[in-house]
Design a protein around this motif. Structure first.
Motif, PDB file in Angstrom:
ATOM      1  N   VAL A 137      -7.471   3.297  -2.696  1.00 54.71           N
ATOM      2  CA  VAL A 137      -6.962   4.165  -3.761  1.00 54.71           C
ATOM      3  C   VAL A 137      -5.499   4.476  -3.462  1.00 54.71           C
ATOM      4  O   VAL A 137      -5.161   4.913  -2.352  1.00 54.71           O
ATOM      5  N   ILE A 138      -4.635   4.230  -4.456  1.00 55.36           N
ATOM      6  CA  ILE A 138      -3.189   4.347  -4.242  1.00 55.36           C
ATOM      7  C   ILE A 138      -2.562   5.224  -5.329  1.00 55.36           C
ATOM      8  O   ILE A 138      -2.862   5.077  -6.517  1.00 55.36           O
ATOM      9  N   GLY A 139      -1.667   6.111  -4.907  1.00 58.33           N
ATOM     10  CA  GLY A 139      -0.932   6.929  -5.869  1.00 58.33           C
ATOM     11  C   GLY A 139       0.291   7.556  -5.228  1.00 58.33           C
ATOM     12  O   GLY A 139       0.242   7.980  -4.065  1.00 58.33           O
ATOM     13  N   PHE A 140       1.382   7.619  -5.978  1.00 60.93           N
ATOM     14  CA  PHE A 140       2.620   8.218  -5.491  1.00 60.93           C
ATOM     15  C   PHE A 140       3.049   9.321  -6.446  1.00 60.93           C
ATOM     16  O   PHE A 140       2.661   9.350  -7.607  1.00 60.93           O
ATOM     17  N   ARG A 141       3.869  10.236  -5.950  1.00 58.81           N
ATOM     18  CA  ARG A 141       4.423  11.327  -6.750  1.00 58.81           C
ATOM     19  C   ARG A 141       3.303  12.068  -7.497  1.00 58.81           C
ATOM     20  O   ARG A 141       2.347  12.509  -6.873  1.00 58.81           O
ATOM     21  N   ALA A 142       3.370  12.174  -8.811  1.00 57.80           N
ATOM     22  CA  ALA A 142       2.337  12.906  -9.551  1.00 57.80           C
ATOM     23  C   ALA A 142       0.970  12.256  -9.426  1.00 57.80           C
ATOM     24  O   ALA A 142      -0.062  12.919  -9.581  1.00 57.80           O
ATOM     25  N   SER A 143       0.940  10.969  -9.135  1.00 58.99           N
ATOM     26  CA  SER A 143      -0.328  10.247  -9.006  1.00 58.99           C
ATOM     27  C   SER A 143      -1.026  10.510  -7.671  1.00 58.99           C
ATOM     28  O   SER A 143      -2.233  10.301  -7.550  1.00 58.99           O
ATOM     29  N   PRO A 145      -1.929  13.256  -5.897  1.00 61.27           N
ATOM     30  CA  PRO A 145      -3.068  14.182  -5.832  1.00 61.27           C
ATOM     31  C   PRO A 145      -4.344  13.605  -6.452  1.00 61.27           C
ATOM     32  O   PRO A 145      -5.447  13.872  -5.961  1.00 61.27           O
ATOM     33  N   PHE A 146      -4.196  12.812  -7.506  1.00 64.08           N
ATOM     34  CA  PHE A 146      -5.380  12.225  -8.144  1.00 64.08           C
ATOM     35  C   PHE A 146      -5.989  11.132  -7.269  1.00 64.08           C
ATOM     36  O   PHE A 146      -7.212  11.011  -7.179  1.00 64.08           O
ATOM     37  N   ALA A 147      -5.139  10.363  -6.607  1.00 63.55           N
ATOM     38  CA  ALA A 147      -5.634   9.345  -5.685  1.00 63.55           C
ATOM     39  C   ALA A 147      -6.390  10.002  -4.533  1.00 63.55           C
ATOM     40  O   ALA A 147      -7.472   9.557  -4.139  1.00 63.55           O
ATOM     41  N   SER A 148      -5.813  11.068  -4.000  1.00 58.69           N
ATOM     42  CA  SER A 148      -6.451  11.780  -2.889  1.00 58.69           C
ATOM     43  C   SER A 148      -7.780  12.392  -3.321  1.00 58.69           C
ATOM     44  O   SER A 148      -8.786  12.317  -2.597  1.00 58.69           O
ATOM     45  N   TYR A 149      -7.798  12.988  -4.511  1.00 64.81           N
ATOM     46  CA  TYR A 149      -9.019  13.617  -5.020  1.00 64.81           C
ATOM     47  C   TYR A 149     -10.116  12.584  -5.247  1.00 64.81           C
ATOM     48  O   TYR A 149     -11.277  12.788  -4.860  1.00 64.81           O
ATOM     49  N   LEU A 150      -9.760  11.454  -5.862  1.00 62.64           N
ATOM     50  CA  LEU A 150     -10.750  10.427  -6.143  1.00 62.64           C
ATOM     51  C   LEU A 150     -11.322   9.861  -4.848  1.00 62.64           C
ATOM     52  O   LEU A 150     -12.542   9.671  -4.726  1.00 62.64           O
ATOM     53  N   GLN A 151     -10.456   9.607  -3.874  1.00 61.30           N
ATOM     54  CA  GLN A 151     -10.935   9.085  -2.587  1.00 61.30           C
ATOM     55  C   GLN A 151     -11.868  10.081  -1.917  1.00 61.30           C
ATOM     56  O   GLN A 151     -12.928   9.711  -1.388  1.00 61.30           O
ATOM     57  N   TRP A 152     -11.499  11.338  -1.918  1.00 62.34           N
ATOM     58  CA  TRP A 152     -12.303  12.391  -1.280  1.00 62.34           C
ATOM     59  C   TRP A 152     -13.686  12.479  -1.923  1.00 62.34           C
ATOM     60  O   TRP A 152     -14.708  12.550  -1.243  1.00 62.34           O
ATOM     61  N   VAL A 162     -10.563   4.421   1.139  1.00 60.92           N
ATOM     62  CA  VAL A 162      -9.393   4.988   1.806  1.00 60.92           C
ATOM     63  C   VAL A 162      -8.278   5.184   0.800  1.00 60.92           C
ATOM     64  O   VAL A 162      -8.104   4.380  -0.127  1.00 60.92           O
ATOM     65  N   ALA A 163      -7.534   6.283   0.948  1.00 59.95           N
ATOM     66  CA  ALA A 163      -6.335   6.529   0.143  1.00 59.95           C
ATOM     67  C   ALA A 163      -5.128   6.099   0.965  1.00 59.95           C
ATOM     68  O   ALA A 163      -4.991   6.491   2.134  1.00 59.95           O
ATOM     69  N   ILE A 164      -4.278   5.280   0.393  1.00 66.38           N
ATOM     70  CA  ILE A 164      -3.121   4.757   1.130  1.00 66.38           C
ATOM     71  C   ILE A 164      -1.846   4.944   0.311  1.00 66.38           C
ATOM     72  O   ILE A 164      -1.897   5.099  -0.910  1.00 66.38           O
ATOM     73  N   VAL A 183     -11.984  -3.493  -4.139  1.00 65.07           N
ATOM     74  CA  VAL A 183     -11.521  -2.867  -5.381  1.00 65.07           C
ATOM     75  C   VAL A 183     -10.313  -2.000  -5.048  1.00 65.07           C
ATOM     76  O   VAL A 183     -10.336  -1.222  -4.088  1.00 65.07           O
ATOM     77  N   VAL A 184      -9.246  -2.157  -5.829  1.00 59.71           N
ATOM     78  CA  VAL A 184      -8.051  -1.329  -5.682  1.00 59.71           C
ATOM     79  C   VAL A 184      -7.921  -0.454  -6.925  1.00 59.71           C
ATOM     80  O   VAL A 184      -7.940  -0.970  -8.050  1.00 59.71           O
ATOM     81  N   ILE A 185      -7.816   0.845  -6.708  1.00 62.60           N
ATOM     82  CA  ILE A 185      -7.593   1.785  -7.813  1.00 62.60           C
ATOM     83  C   ILE A 185      -6.170   2.307  -7.670  1.00 62.60           C
ATOM     84  O   ILE A 185      -5.854   3.043  -6.738  1.00 62.60           O
ATOM     85  N   LEU A 186      -5.311   1.891  -8.570  1.00 60.68           N
ATOM     86  CA  LEU A 186      -3.893   2.245  -8.512  1.00 60.68           C
ATOM     87  C   LEU A 186      -3.555   3.209  -9.646  1.00 60.68           C
ATOM     88  O   LEU A 186      -3.726   2.876 -10.823  1.00 60.68           O
ATOM     89  N   PHE A 187      -3.091   4.402  -9.290  1.00 62.47           N
ATOM     90  CA  PHE A 187      -2.625   5.374 -10.280  1.00 62.47           C
ATOM     91  C   PHE A 187      -1.140   5.150 -10.507  1.00 62.47           C
ATOM     92  O   PHE A 187      -0.346   5.160  -9.561  1.00 62.47           O
TER      93      PHE A 187
END
Length: 280
Positions: A137-143, A145-152, A162-164, A183-187
């Protein structure tokens, strides 16, 4: 950097201290609401800033543009990057937006978002997550927190997620380990980092299945197996991310539902360990 390579706002900010009072008034107005120049004619902008059209013309020339239309094209190009500064109008700043307006926009965003996210797609994503060797799960800037939440939340139902990248890490350290059964989830919510396209290209080379989650401004990505576009319109100066959180909730819930007995067993074991450790 030459003036022609500078952003529109950089040009304005650099010349602002040198301007005469009337020109400074239009300069300060444009700094606060640059999107107004992208949207209105010179006469309309002059009226909004309470200056003459001649003042607007002199101001544009001081910025190094040949004419107003050239400056407006430059502002429009920056507006397309998704900066909220370019999306805020002087009318927005005139007063507070009511709670009713915010709630109504949230409801509209949810409805618009889930018109494009069907049951079949959601089930496909959940099945892919559960069968994947690993979920990234990947996300930068505004994305981020959503990447971290989804991974958690996904740790409630799967082990290998894993969130990277974590602090101090580079993406290359992780992308090199991606496989075709991952599977890669990219915000990719506004404003996206400049290397987003390059990152997508590298993910594509690994053969991993990609879920791309963006705002409504991003064209559909053909190389992504799934592309969910979230409506983020708002009556105020910030993007409304209610639909993004709702999408995360649905992905997690549907994954737990598809995991069935094994998912419930993992949840029970997590709660039992938490209780034994007296953590919560």
């Amino acid at each position: 950097m030459s003036p022609k390579e500078q952003s529109f706002l950089t040009r304005v900010q650099q010349i602002l201290p040198q301007l005469h009072p009337a020109e400074r008034r239009i300069g300060e107005f444009v700094c606060d609401f640059p999107g107004e120049l992208a949207s209105y004619s010179a006469q309309e902008l002059a009226s909004l800033a309470h200056v003459s059209k001649a003042t607007v013309t002199r101001f544009i020339q001081r910025l190094g543009y040949e004419n107003y239309e050239e400056a407006r094209r430059h502002a429009r190009a920056e507006k397309a990057t998704g900066s909220r500064l370019f999306l805020t109008t002087s009318a927005d700043a005139a007063g507070e937006q009511s709670i009713v307006a915010h709630v109504a926009q949230s409801v509209e965003n949810l409805q618009a978002t889930f018109l494009g996210v069907g049951e079949t797609q959601l089930n496909s994503v959940a099945s892919a997550i559960l069968s994947a060797r690993k979920v990234w799960v990947i996300g930068f800037r505004a994305s981020a927190p959503f990447a971290s939440y989804l991974q958690w939340q996904l740790t409630q139902v799967i082990e290998q997620v894993v969130a990277i990248p974590a602090s101090g890490q580079t993406l290359g350290e992780h992308v090199v380990s991606m496989k075709s059964d991952d599977v890669v989830i990219l915000f990719g919510l506004r404003r996206r980092v400049s290397n987003t396209d390059a990152l997508i290209n590298q993910i594509r080379k690994t053969g991993a299945r990609l879920l791309f989650v963006t705002d409504e401004e991003v064209p559909f990505l053909a190389s992504a197996e799934w592309h969910f576009r979230c409506q983020t319109l708002a009556p105020g100066p910030l993007f409304n991310h209610v639909s993004v959180m709702a999408l995360c909730h649905l992905i997690i819930t549907r994954s737990i539902e598809h995991a069935a007995a094994s998912g419930r067993t993992r949840l029970r074991n997590i709660e039992a360990i938490n209780e034994a450790l007296d953590e919560l």
